[in-house]
Design an enzyme around this catalytic site. Sequence first.
Site, PDB file in Angstrom:
ATOM      1  N   CYS A  89       0.836  -1.010   0.025  1.00 41.63           N
ATOM      2  CA  CYS A  89       0.079  -0.003   0.063  1.00 41.63           C
ATOM      3  C   CYS A  89       0.777   1.027   0.093  1.00 41.63           C
ATOM      4  CB  CYS A  89      -1.135  -0.070   1.022  1.00 41.63           C
ATOM      5  SG  CYS A  89      -2.294   1.027   0.917  1.00 41.63           S
ATOM      6  N   HIS A 193      -3.720  -4.985  -0.259  1.00 49.02           N
ATOM      7  CA  HIS A 193      -3.339  -5.606   0.980  1.00 49.02           C
ATOM      8  C   HIS A 193      -3.361  -7.096   0.850  1.00 49.02           C
ATOM      9  CE1 HIS A 193      -3.178  -1.925   3.460  1.00 49.02           C
ATOM     10  NE2 HIS A 193      -4.134  -1.302   2.690  1.00 49.02           N
ATOM     11  N   GLU A 195      -2.189  -9.081   3.012  1.00 54.29           N
ATOM     12  CA  GLU A 195      -2.534  -9.556   4.369  1.00 54.29           C
ATOM     13  C   GLU A 195      -4.027  -9.552   4.536  1.00 54.29           C
ATOM     14  OE1 GLU A 195      -2.300  -5.016   5.212  1.00 54.29           O
ATOM     15  OE2 GLU A 195      -1.431  -6.458   4.021  1.00 54.29           O
TER      16      GLU A 195
END
Length: 214
Positions: A89, A193, A195
């Site tokens: 990001c 992202h 994650e």
Amino acid sequence: MNSVALIDYGSGNVHSAAGALNEAARRAGLAIEVANTADPATIARASRILLPGVGHYADCATNLHARPGLVAALESAVLQQNKPFLGICVGMQLLADTGLEDGETPGLGWVPGIVDHIAPGPGLRVPHVGWNSLTIARPHPLLTGLGPDPHAYFTHSYAFTPHDPADIAATTDYGAPFTSAVARGNIFGTQFHPEMSQRVGLQLLANFLQWTPA
């Protein structure tokens, strides 16, 4: 031991990133050690580097430079020692020369380019939040095994446009295309992202943990 320096400079969700790294390693059968750190000595010992980033570009850049010796340690590890690097990001956006969020702010300049406000199609809101598809611009070890129609999770209002189109690894369409992943040598970055991107994100992180740049 495969050690990851997860850069903790007050501008990224390091706990979510650490959890995803450990889960990706578990699924891939890898032994890793993740250190949430801004310590130059720890970065020097690590085998790979991950730079997260959440918030405004100018704030993240300020926080990065405010940690004594951090930028110099990153430059040594990534640019001189060729350690695998992943930016997420705003951590990807900071690779650019300049960011235009909250004024004009210098970036790291590792991947020449500029970060500017996204220009979505009619009726599409900013920020761009939610799931969207990835179009692979060119093959890359971190993008292998993502499946025929990979989707990832985004939340952003600005996007990074590299000066050299060869540095674009993936794009995403939000009424108009923007760069969703960049790659240059041992450096890789995602606007999305990993994650928060479930299977696709965990596969990308597993790829990162096994990546040996040429």
